[in-house]
Design a protein around this motif. Structure first.
Motif, PDB file in Angstrom:
ATOM      1  N   THR A  90      28.100   6.679 -22.970  1.00  0.00           N
ATOM      2  CA  THR A  90      27.201   7.814 -23.167  1.00  0.00           C
ATOM      3  C   THR A  90      25.991   7.347 -23.975  1.00  0.00           C
ATOM      4  O   THR A  90      26.122   6.531 -24.889  1.00  0.00           O
ATOM      5  CB  THR A  90      27.904   8.966 -23.906  1.00  0.00           C
ATOM      6  N   THR A  91      24.817   7.852 -23.621  1.00  0.00           N
ATOM      7  CA  THR A  91      23.565   7.471 -24.288  1.00  0.00           C
ATOM      8  C   THR A  91      22.993   8.673 -25.009  1.00  0.00           C
ATOM      9  O   THR A  91      22.981   9.784 -24.472  1.00  0.00           O
ATOM     10  CB  THR A  91      22.551   6.936 -23.262  1.00  0.00           C
ATOM     11  N   HIS A  92      22.495   8.449 -26.237  1.00  0.00           N
ATOM     12  CA  HIS A  92      22.004   9.549 -27.067  1.00  0.00           C
ATOM     13  C   HIS A  92      20.633   9.196 -27.650  1.00  0.00           C
ATOM     14  O   HIS A  92      20.374   8.051 -28.025  1.00  0.00           O
ATOM     15  CB  HIS A  92      22.968   9.822 -28.220  1.00  0.00           C
ATOM     16  N   ASP A  93      19.775  10.222 -27.741  1.00  0.00           N
ATOM     17  CA  ASP A  93      18.582  10.110 -28.576  1.00  0.00           C
ATOM     18  C   ASP A  93      18.775  10.879 -29.874  1.00  0.00           C
ATOM     19  O   ASP A  93      18.250  10.505 -30.909  1.00  0.00           O
ATOM     20  CB  ASP A  93      17.332  10.587 -27.846  1.00  0.00           C
ATOM     21  N   MET A  94      19.564  11.951 -29.815  1.00  0.00           N
ATOM     22  CA  MET A  94      19.962  12.707 -30.996  1.00  0.00           C
ATOM     23  C   MET A  94      21.377  13.229 -30.780  1.00  0.00           C
ATOM     24  O   MET A  94      21.697  13.714 -29.701  1.00  0.00           O
ATOM     25  CB  MET A  94      19.015  13.879 -31.269  1.00  0.00           C
ATOM     26  N   CYS A  95      22.194  13.109 -31.805  1.00  0.00           N
ATOM     27  CA  CYS A  95      23.562  13.630 -31.706  1.00  0.00           C
ATOM     28  C   CYS A  95      24.098  13.868 -33.105  1.00  0.00           C
ATOM     29  O   CYS A  95      23.637  13.259 -34.078  1.00  0.00           O
ATOM     30  CB  CYS A  95      24.473  12.673 -30.934  1.00  0.00           C
ATOM     31  N   THR A  96      25.073  14.762 -33.212  1.00  0.00           N
ATOM     32  CA  THR A  96      25.657  15.112 -34.502  1.00  0.00           C
ATOM     33  C   THR A  96      27.175  15.067 -34.422  1.00  0.00           C
ATOM     34  O   THR A  96      27.778  15.680 -33.525  1.00  0.00           O
ATOM     35  CB  THR A  96      25.220  16.523 -34.937  1.00  0.00           C
ATOM     36  N   ALA A  97      27.777  14.320 -35.338  1.00  0.00           N
ATOM     37  CA  ALA A  97      29.235  14.275 -35.510  1.00  0.00           C
ATOM     38  C   ALA A  97      29.972  14.017 -34.200  1.00  0.00           C
ATOM     39  O   ALA A  97      30.970  14.673 -33.891  1.00  0.00           O
ATOM     40  CB  ALA A  97      29.729  15.567 -36.168  1.00  0.00           C
ATOM     41  N   VAL A  98      29.489  13.045 -33.442  1.00  0.00           N
ATOM     42  CA  VAL A  98      30.179  12.652 -32.209  1.00  0.00           C
ATOM     43  C   VAL A  98      31.395  11.804 -32.572  1.00  0.00           C
ATOM     44  O   VAL A  98      31.274  10.809 -33.296  1.00  0.00           O
ATOM     45  CB  VAL A  98      29.235  11.866 -31.283  1.00  0.00           C
TER      46      VAL A  98
END
Length: 559
Positions: free
Chosen positions: A498-506
Motif C-alpha cells: 500500500t502507498t500513502h501520502d498521508m496516513c494516521t495510525a496505520v
C-alpha cells in the motif's frame, strides 16, 4: 563604563555566543532523541521588547517564533509587576506569537537588572508527546485543534522561582510519555536559564546601560548590513504559485500564490490569492508563515549576517487572515510545516529565474516526518518515534544538487543514529541509501532522494506519515526537468503493498516493512548539455541507470 566601539563589538559577539551555549545546554539535558539527536528546537535571546538579538543553531524554520513569542507574552502581561524575576512562562498556542503546532513548546525567561526588565531568553522545542488523539500528538485527520493535544496559553510555569506543581501534574496526566515530556520541559527551562545567567554576567561586567546600548547597536547593524544587500538584488516584481496536494481528509489541492516586490529599501512578500483554510491539519498560522519567509529572505540577502530583528525590519509579509498559511483558531495545525515549506518554496520559485547564482531548482519540499508508536519488544513499554527524513535539493547554476539533505526549513537537524534508533524503538533499519528513480535530469542534475526501510520487530506498530510533493514534483530551472516524488509504502507479509501520502495510525505487524522514499530535486539547465564525464561518473556511482543515461542525456551519442 567605557562605551567605545571595541567594547560594543565584544558585547555583541558575547550576546550571539549566548545562543550557542543555550543550544548546547538543551542538547545535554533533554531526554528525547527528537531534541538531543534530531535537534528539533531553537534557542535565542531578545531585548526587553522582544526584538531578536541572537538565535543558536537548530531549526531554521523557528526564525520568527522566538521574538514573536516574547511580543505576545508582553500583550498577555502588559503592566509593570506582571512579570517578575524567577518567572518562567510556557506557551504553544499556534495562532499567537511563537506558535506553530502544539508539539512545539516555547519556554520564556525574563532577564532583570534589579527591577528593570532588560532581555528575554527563549527556547522552543518539539516535545514528542503533548497528548491528543494520536501517539506523538500528530495526525493527518484532525479536524480541530482540540484533537491535537494540550494548549499552554502563556501561563507561568514558575512564578517568582516557584514551580507550578499543578500545571506539571496536568501535563503528566495528559501525555503518554510523562517522564520524558516533563524532562524535556525542565531541559528547556535549564537552557533558558543558562542564557539568562550569561546575560546577567555581561551586565555585571560591562554595566546595564552598555549592554542595552549594544543590543540596540546589534539590531542597527543587522538592518544596515541587510540594506546593503538589497541594493544587489534584481529589483522588480516576481510572481509564482504552486500547490499543497492534500489535507489528509480528502481536500485539495490547495494553491499557494505569491507576489514578491524587491526594491532598494524593502522586500514585500504578498500571499494574497492563496487558498482558504483546509479541513485537515495542514493549516499554518501567520507566525509560521513569517518564519518561513524570513528563511528565504536570509537566503537572498546574506546568510552570513547573524540573524536578528534588525535584519527583518526591511521585510513585509502580507497575507489575508484565514488562508491555508494564516490559520485562525480552532483550525488543526499539526502538519503546519508542509504549507510553511510550500510558502518558502513558492518565493524561491518566483525568484530563481532571476537569481540563479543564489537559488537552485526546487527540492523535495517536505519534512517527510514519520511517527511510529508501539510497545518495545524487549521492555513492553510504549515508544513513540518522531523523525524527519532527508531528500534531494535542486541542481544549481554551477553544480549538481545536494543529495540526502533536510528540507529548507529544517536547518541544523539530523537523523537519529541507527544504533540508538534500533535500541529505542521496535524497528530495524534494513536499508538507507540513495535511489535512482526517474527525475531531476539537467545540465546539473537534482540531488538524489533516499530510500529508508524499517522492518517491524515489535508485535505491531502504528504509523503516521504526511508529505507533500507526492503528486506534483520538485520544479526544474532553466530547462532542467522536474524531480521525483515523496511517498511511504507498507509491504505486507502477504505480498501486498500500500502507498500513502498521508496516513494516521496505520497498523503494521511484526516482520512487515515500512519503506520511505523521498524526492530527487529538480534539474538545472538542458540535460543535453551535461558533460560526458559527469554522466559516466553518475553511472559509476549508481546515481543513474544506463537507461536513464541514454534517454535523458543522449549518452550513446556522446560516447
Amino acid at each position: 563604563m567605557n562605551t567605545d566601539v571595541f567594547t560594543q563589538e565584544i558585547i555583541k559577539d558575547a550576546l550571539v555566543a549566548v545562543g550557542y551555549e543555550m543550544f548546547d545546554a538543551m542538547i545535554r539535558t533533554s531526554m528525547s532523541p527528537i531534541i538531543y539527536e534530531t535537534t528539533d528546537f531553537a534557542v535565542g535571546v531578545t531585548d526587553a521588547q522582544g526584538n531578536l538579538l541572537a538565535q543558536g543553531n537548530g531549526v531554521a524554520g523557528f526564525l520568527a517564533t522566538l521574538d514573536t513569542a516574547v511580543q505576545s507574552t508582553l500583550v498577555h502581561y502588559p503592566s509593570p509587576g506582571d512579570v517578575n524575576p524567577g518567572d518562567v512562562i510556557i506557551t504553544n498556542i499556534p495562532y499567537e506569537g511563537g506558535g506553530t503546532h502544539l508539539s512545539d513548546v516555547v519556554i520564556l525567561v525574563p532577564v532583570f537588572h534589579g527591577e528593570r526588565l532588560i532581555a528575554w531568553t527563549v527556547n522552543k522545542a518539539h516535545w514528542t508527546e503533548v497528548g491528543g488523539a494520536q501517539a506523538g500528538s500528530v495526525s493527518t485527520n484532525a479536524s480541530e485543534i482540540y484533537q491535537e493535544g494540550l494548549q499552554f496559553p502563556f501561563v507561568k510555569l514558575y512564578e517568582s522561582g516557584r514551580l507550578n506543581e499543578a500545571l506539571v501534574a496536568v501535563i503528566r496526566a495528559n501525555v503518554r510519555l510523562p517522564d520524558s515530556t516533563v524532562g524535556d520541559m525542565h531541559a528547556g527551562v535549564a537552557a533558558a536559564r543558562v542564557g539568562a545567567r550569561r546575560v546577567g554576567e555581561l551586565v555585571d561586567k560591562y554595566g546595564v546601560d552598555n549592554i542595552v546600548a549594544a543590543m540596540d547597536s546589534l539590531l542597527e547593524y543587522g538592518e544596515r548590513m541587510t540594506l546593503e544587500e538589497l541594493a544587489k538584488l534584481p529589483l522588480g516584481i516576481y510572481e509564482a504559485e504552486d500547490v499543497v496536494e492534500s489535507d489528509g481528509v480528502g481536500g485539495g489541492p490547495f494553491k499557494v500564490k505569491v507576489k514578491v516586490t524587491l526594491s532598494r529599501e524593502r522586500v514585500s512578500v504578498d500571499f494574497t490569492g492563496t487558498s482558504g483554510p483546509a479541513a485537515g491539519p495542514i493549516n499554518c498560522s501567520y507566525t509560521g508563515l513569517v518564519t518561513g519567509v524570513r528563511c528565504i529572505f536570509k537566503a537572498i540577502t546574506n546568510p552570513e549576517i547573524p540573524a536578528n530583528g534588525g535584519c527583518f525590519r526591511l521585510l513585509d509579509v502580507i497575507c489575508p487572515k484565514g488562508t491555508l498559511i494564516s490559520a485562525q483558531a480552532p483550525a488543526p495545525v499539526s502538519l503546519y510545516y508542509e504549507p510553511l515549506i510550500a510558502a518558502i518554496d513558492v518565493v524561491w520559485k518566483a525568484l530563481a529565474p532571476v537569481m540563479p547564482d543564489r537559488l537552485p531548482a526546487g527540492h523535495q519540499r517536505a519534512v517527510n516526518a514519520t511517527f511510529v508508536a508501539g510497545l518495545h519488544p524487549d521492555t513492553n513499554e510504549l515508544f513513540v518515534l518522531g523523525e524527519p527524513l532527508v531528500g534531494g535539493w535542486g541542481g544549481a547554476a554551477d553544480r549538481d544538487g545536494d543529495g540526502g539533505q533536510f528540507c529548507c526549513a529544517n536547518g541544523e537537524t539530523y537523523n537519529i543514529p541507527t544504533e540508538l534508533f534500533e535500541s529505542r524503538y521496535g524497528l530495524k533499519v534494513e536499508q538507507y541509501a540513495f535511489h535512482n528513480e526517474d527525475g531531476g535530469a539537467g545540465q546539473f542534475r537534482g540531488g538524489k532522494g533516499v530510500i529508508l526501510d524499517y522492518r517491524v520487530t515489535s508485535d505491531e506498530v502504528f504509523v503516521t506519515y504526511a508529505s507533500s510533493r507526492t503528486q506534483v514534483p520538485p520544479w526544474g530551472s532553466h530547462g532542467g526537468r522536474p524531480g521525483s516524488f515523496n511517498n511511504l509504502k507498507i509491504m505486507r507479509l502477504d505480498g501486498s503493498v500500500t502507498t500513502h501520502d498521508m496516513c494516521t495510525a496505520v497498523r503494521v505487524k511484526k516482520g512487515e516493512l515500512i519503506r520511505l522514499t523521498t524526492a530527487t530535486g529538480g534539474g538545472f539547465g538542458d540535460p543535453a548539455k551535461r558533460p560526458l564525464e559527469l554522466i559516466e561518473r553518475d553511472l559509476r556511482n549508481g546515481y543513474i541507470t544506463q537507461e536513464q543515461a541514454v534517454r535523458d542525456y543522449a549518452y550513446a551519442a556522446k560516447r
